[in-house]
Design a protein around this motif. Structure first.
Motif, mmCIF file in Angstrom:
data_model
loop_
_atom_site.group_PDB
_atom_site.id
_atom_site.type_symbol
_atom_site.label_atom_id
_atom_site.label_comp_id
_atom_site.label_asym_id
_atom_site.label_seq_id
_atom_site.Cartn_x
_atom_site.Cartn_y
_atom_site.Cartn_z
ATOM 1 N N LEU A 26 0.934 -1.271 0.024
ATOM 2 C CA LEU A 26 0.043 0.185 -0.030
ATOM 3 C C LEU A 26 0.990 0.898 0.139
ATOM 4 C CD1 LEU A 26 -3.006 0.689 -0.242
ATOM 5 C CD2 LEU A 26 -2.598 1.178 2.906
ATOM 6 N N PRO A 27 1.570 1.675 1.204
ATOM 7 C CA PRO A 27 2.631 2.524 0.952
ATOM 8 C C PRO A 27 3.120 2.877 -0.141
ATOM 9 C CG PRO A 27 3.123 1.085 2.996
ATOM 10 C CD PRO A 27 2.916 0.684 1.974
ATOM 11 N N GLY A 28 3.628 1.993 -1.258
ATOM 12 C CA GLY A 28 4.372 2.312 -2.542
ATOM 13 C C GLY A 28 3.014 2.780 -3.651
ATOM 14 N N ARG A 29 1.533 1.693 -3.447
ATOM 15 C CA ARG A 29 0.734 2.005 -4.121
ATOM 16 C C ARG A 29 0.752 3.743 -4.310
ATOM 17 N NH1 ARG A 29 -3.849 -1.527 -3.097
ATOM 18 N NH2 ARG A 29 -4.922 -0.572 -4.795
ATOM 19 N N LEU A 30 -0.336 4.147 -3.184
ATOM 20 C CA LEU A 30 0.088 5.439 -2.702
ATOM 21 C C LEU A 30 0.728 7.150 -3.495
ATOM 22 C CD1 LEU A 30 -1.626 5.321 1.611
ATOM 23 C CD2 LEU A 30 -2.759 6.224 -0.882
ATOM 24 N N THR A 31 1.262 6.526 -3.623
ATOM 25 C CA THR A 31 3.447 7.539 -3.630
ATOM 26 C C THR A 31 2.944 7.446 -5.146
ATOM 27 O OG1 THR A 31 4.471 5.696 -5.021
ATOM 28 C CG2 THR A 31 4.897 6.397 -2.267
ATOM 29 N N ARG B 256 -1.897 4.285 8.254
ATOM 30 C CA ARG B 256 -0.284 4.753 9.014
ATOM 31 C C ARG B 256 0.588 4.466 7.347
ATOM 32 N NH1 ARG B 256 -2.297 -0.477 10.536
ATOM 33 N NH2 ARG B 256 -3.110 -0.506 12.802
ATOM 34 N N ALA B 257 0.184 4.771 6.230
ATOM 35 C CA ALA B 257 0.841 5.453 5.298
ATOM 36 C C ALA B 257 1.159 6.857 4.955
ATOM 37 C CB ALA B 257 0.352 4.521 3.891
ATOM 38 N N VAL B 258 0.021 7.649 5.030
ATOM 39 C CA VAL B 258 0.626 8.642 4.740
ATOM 40 C C VAL B 258 1.220 9.310 6.284
ATOM 41 C CG1 VAL B 258 -1.711 8.622 3.605
ATOM 42 C CG2 VAL B 258 -1.445 8.972 6.048
ATOM 43 N N LEU B 259 0.675 8.707 7.298
ATOM 44 C CA LEU B 259 1.364 8.971 8.196
ATOM 45 C C LEU B 259 2.955 9.693 7.881
ATOM 46 C CD1 LEU B 259 -0.316 8.605 11.243
ATOM 47 C CD2 LEU B 259 -0.273 10.847 10.487
ATOM 48 N N GLY B 260 3.716 7.675 7.361
ATOM 49 C CA GLY B 260 4.648 7.720 7.262
ATOM 50 C C GLY B 260 5.249 8.384 6.057
ATOM 51 N N LEU B 261 4.089 8.243 4.363
ATOM 52 C CA LEU B 261 4.753 9.376 3.518
ATOM 53 C C LEU B 261 4.897 10.471 3.916
ATOM 54 C CD1 LEU B 261 3.078 7.051 0.811
ATOM 55 C CD2 LEU B 261 5.669 6.712 1.052
ATOM 56 N N ARG C 281 4.166 19.013 -2.855
ATOM 57 C CA ARG C 281 3.965 18.213 -2.906
ATOM 58 C C ARG C 281 5.396 17.471 -3.744
ATOM 59 N NH1 ARG C 281 3.867 12.442 -3.259
ATOM 60 N NH2 ARG C 281 4.745 11.621 -1.345
ATOM 61 N N LYS C 282 6.473 17.465 -2.938
ATOM 62 C CA LYS C 282 7.594 17.329 -3.569
ATOM 63 C C LYS C 282 7.292 15.454 -3.437
ATOM 64 C CE LYS C 282 10.223 21.103 -2.707
ATOM 65 N NZ LYS C 282 11.929 21.308 -1.086
ATOM 66 N N GLU C 283 7.630 15.470 -4.655
ATOM 67 C CA GLU C 283 8.394 14.454 -4.575
ATOM 68 C C GLU C 283 9.267 13.151 -3.777
ATOM 69 O OE1 GLU C 283 6.150 11.348 -6.161
ATOM 70 O OE2 GLU C 283 4.636 12.921 -6.738
#
Length: 238
Positions: free
Chosen positions: A56-61, A103-108, A234-236
């Motif tokens: 999921l974190p990779g998908r959200l990027t 959890r993912a958006v907090l980390g990203l 937002r910066k990548e």
């Protein structure tokens, strides 16, 4: 040509939808309309099988921002409680998806607007708990309009102003013990927590449904405009 920032609207699992023979992943049209009118490109994120959560974190990027919308009650086992008689969780897979997204958006540090259940899930992810059924106070919270006031000096106040305004409320649960790294930035007249900001990540959460009145309320419209603006700058990640 201006490219609209892609905004992931986290899909809601539906067992039956008119016109489809099978279960579906859906998003409220009002949420998508509000994102689109603010200049974003709303795209529904499908949760998929449980194994899809691992990536999921990779998908959200692939997205510049996220909306975590409202829905049914979270299973209270996620915050260490037994269910109240009025608590009605209805989809364990939806719980896992929403909690994993937050959890993912907090980390990203991904720009995010969390709405109603989304605010509650954010508080749980951060270690907080929920009041599973609000006591009657004279302020209507379930299918009602009432006033909120943003905390002066908060990021929320910079978006909606610090004067009281009316919001569309549809919930019977709310924040009880506040999670770590969260700050209360708006309350209802009865003290119910109505908005949270994360102190480190780019996440704003409201307990009300800003999509309901976004066509007429400048404050609700501003919440979606703010999300799209944050997404657009937002910066990548490196």
């Amino acid at each position: 040509m201006t490219v609209r920032p892609a905004i992931a609207v986290i899909g809601r699992r539906a067992r039956k939808v008119s016109g489809l023979r099978f279960a579906a992943t859906v998003a409220a049209e009002a949420v998508c309309d509000a994102v689109f009118e603010a200049g974003g490109e709303p795209l529904v994120l499908h949760g998929g099988p449980r194994r899809a959560l691992d990536g999921l974190p990779g998908r959200l990027t692939a997205f510049a921002g996220v909306v975590v919308p409202g829905g049914s009650d979270l299973d209270p086992s996620h915050y260490g409680q037994r269910p109240h008689p009025r608590t009605a969780p209805d989809d364990p897979e939806q719980d896992l998806l929403d909690l994993a997204v937050l959890r993912a958006v907090l980390g990203l540090d991904l720009p995010t607007l969390a709405v109603c259940r989304g605010l509650q899930a954010l508080n749980v992810v951060c270690g907080g708990t929920l009041d599973q059924h609000l006591a009657e106070t004279g302020v209507g919270h379930l299918d009602a309009l009432h006033e909120v006031t943003a905390e002066p000096g908060s990021r929320l106040a910079s978006v909606v102003g610090d004067a009281p305004f009316k919001i569309s409320s549809y919930h019977h649960q709310a924040v009880d013990r506040l999670g770590r790294d969260l700050k209360v930035v708006a309350r209802a007249p009865d003290g119910c927590v109505e908005a949270l900001e994360h102190t480190r990540a780019d996440v704003l959460a409201v307990q009300w449904h800003p999509e309901d009145l976004a066509g007429d309320s400048p404050q609700d419209r501003a919440l979606f405009a703010d999300l799209v603006a944050r997404a657009g700058t937002r910066k990548e990640p490196a």
